[in-house]
Design an enzyme around this catalytic site. Structure first.
Site, PDB file in Angstrom:
ATOM      1  N   TRP A   1    -103.614  46.206 146.650  1.00  0.00           N
ATOM      2  CA  TRP A   1    -104.098  45.615 147.899  1.00  0.00           C
ATOM      3  C   TRP A   1    -104.025  44.098 147.774  1.00  0.00           C
ATOM      4  O   TRP A   1    -104.579  43.535 146.831  1.00  0.00           O
ATOM      5  CB  TRP A   1    -105.525  46.077 148.151  1.00  0.00           C
ATOM      6  CG  TRP A   1    -106.106  45.635 149.462  1.00  0.00           C
ATOM      7  CD1 TRP A   1    -107.060  44.686 149.628  1.00  0.00           C
ATOM      8  CD2 TRP A   1    -105.781  46.128 150.767  1.00  0.00           C
ATOM      9  NE1 TRP A   1    -107.355  44.533 150.957  1.00  0.00           N
ATOM     10  CE2 TRP A   1    -106.576  45.421 151.690  1.00  0.00           C
ATOM     11  CE3 TRP A   1    -104.892  47.088 151.234  1.00  0.00           C
ATOM     12  CZ2 TRP A   1    -106.517  45.642 153.046  1.00  0.00           C
ATOM     13  CZ3 TRP A   1    -104.822  47.310 152.590  1.00  0.00           C
ATOM     14  CH2 TRP A   1    -105.638  46.598 153.478  1.00  0.00           C
TER      15      TRP A   1
ATOM     16  N   VAL B   1    -111.909  42.766 150.075  1.00  0.00           N
ATOM     17  CA  VAL B   1    -112.218  42.013 151.288  1.00  0.00           C
ATOM     18  C   VAL B   1    -112.766  42.960 152.349  1.00  0.00           C
ATOM     19  O   VAL B   1    -112.700  44.180 152.205  1.00  0.00           O
ATOM     20  CB  VAL B   1    -110.970  41.274 151.835  1.00  0.00           C
ATOM     21  CG1 VAL B   1    -110.473  40.245 150.842  1.00  0.00           C
ATOM     22  CG2 VAL B   1    -109.860  42.244 152.176  1.00  0.00           C
TER      23      VAL B   1
ATOM     24  N   ARG C   1    -118.350  48.542 153.040  1.00  0.00           N
ATOM     25  CA  ARG C   1    -118.596  47.103 153.003  1.00  0.00           C
ATOM     26  C   ARG C   1    -118.050  46.572 151.691  1.00  0.00           C
ATOM     27  O   ARG C   1    -118.152  47.211 150.657  1.00  0.00           O
ATOM     28  CB  ARG C   1    -120.090  46.802 153.113  1.00  0.00           C
ATOM     29  CG  ARG C   1    -120.625  47.024 154.520  1.00  0.00           C
ATOM     30  CD  ARG C   1    -122.063  46.583 154.663  1.00  0.00           C
ATOM     31  NE  ARG C   1    -122.352  45.257 154.165  1.00  0.00           N
ATOM     32  CZ  ARG C   1    -122.089  44.123 154.809  1.00  0.00           C
ATOM     33  NH1 ARG C   1    -121.492  44.154 155.978  1.00  0.00           N
ATOM     34  NH2 ARG C   1    -122.406  42.954 154.282  1.00  0.00           N
TER      35      ARG C   1
ATOM     36  N   SER D   1    -113.325  42.097 133.876  1.00  0.00           N
ATOM     37  CA  SER D   1    -113.103  42.178 135.313  1.00  0.00           C
ATOM     38  C   SER D   1    -112.669  40.853 135.920  1.00  0.00           C
ATOM     39  O   SER D   1    -113.308  39.816 135.721  1.00  0.00           O
ATOM     40  CB  SER D   1    -114.375  42.648 136.021  1.00  0.00           C
ATOM     41  OG  SER D   1    -114.169  42.610 137.418  1.00  0.00           O
TER      42      SER D   1
ATOM     43  N   HIS E   1    -105.883  30.440 153.341  1.00  0.00           N
ATOM     44  CA  HIS E   1    -106.739  31.275 152.496  1.00  0.00           C
ATOM     45  C   HIS E   1    -105.926  31.986 151.411  1.00  0.00           C
ATOM     46  O   HIS E   1    -106.358  32.079 150.262  1.00  0.00           O
ATOM     47  CB  HIS E   1    -107.513  32.284 153.349  1.00  0.00           C
ATOM     48  CG  HIS E   1    -108.886  31.812 153.702  1.00  0.00           C
ATOM     49  ND1 HIS E   1    -109.990  32.609 153.628  1.00  0.00           N
ATOM     50  CD2 HIS E   1    -109.331  30.602 154.110  1.00  0.00           C
ATOM     51  CE1 HIS E   1    -111.058  31.926 153.980  1.00  0.00           C
ATOM     52  NE2 HIS E   1    -110.683  30.710 154.292  1.00  0.00           N
TER      53      HIS E   1
END
Length: 199
Positions: free
Chosen positions: A58, A116, A122, A147, A161
């Protein structure tokens, strides 16, 4: 006579050029050359290390910056055996990390993903769940898990962004490589001490 003077001048000029070249070569080899910092000497491992890098697909173009920076930094720290795995999203990382840890082929596992807003979950929930699951994996298997799964508060599908987070992930790649190498060195020493009955 003029020819002898000209030859002497040519020889003098050649000698001066040679001195300048020697001086420049020495400066380029010298670690104290102003403006040039020497590469840090990282400690070496007693045994070969193998790391698994699990990356979500993703926003691949953002997350791959972490992988690229990680691979460069971890190689500089004498770890060259890195296997890269790709999963659909960050939610799928912990299960892959657990299966990889159970193989005992890897001395460490690194996870990278970008969580995101969107979908049915959420993003804070997903990120928290992933981090907790990764911690559980390392405590159950004693294989350290690192991580670089990030969850920005404000993320917009804009060029600015994307560019910001590409740079941010590159920094995170270096940081997670440093943490990984330092932890593996520490664990190698600790396990050696335990085996020797020192600790």
């Amino acid at each position: 006579m003029n020819q002898m003077l000209q030859e002497a001048e040519v020889q003098k000029s050649q000698a001066e050029d040679s001195q300048v070249q020697d001086s420049q070569a020495q400066e380029s080899r010298s670690p104290e050359t102003p403006g040039r910092t020497p590469a840090p000497a990282h400690p070496r491992f007693a045994k070969p290390q193998r790391v698994a890098f699990v990356q979500s697909s993703w926003h691949r173009d953002v997350v791959e910056e972490c992988r690229i920076a990680f691979l460069a930094e971890i190689a500089a720290r004498h770890i060259t055996n890195v296997d890269v795995f790709e999963v659909p999203g960050s939610f799928e990382i912990p299960l892959h990390a657990q299966i990889l840890a159970k193989t005992r082929r890897y001395t460490a596992i690194v996870a990278a993903g970008l969580v995101v807003d969107g979908g049915i979950y959420r993003h804070e929930f997903v990120a928290d769940t992933v981090i907790k699951a990764l911690m559980d994996v390392q405590l159950r298997t004693e294989v350290p898990v690192f991580s670089a799964v990030l969850t920005p508060q404000q993320f917009h599908e804009s060029a600015a962004h994307f560019e910001f987070f590409r740079k941010h992930f590159a920094i995170k790649g270096i940081e997670v490589a440093e943490a990984c190498a330092n932890t593996l060195l520490s664990l190698e020493r600790l396990r050696g001490q335990v085996a020797a009955g020192i600790t």
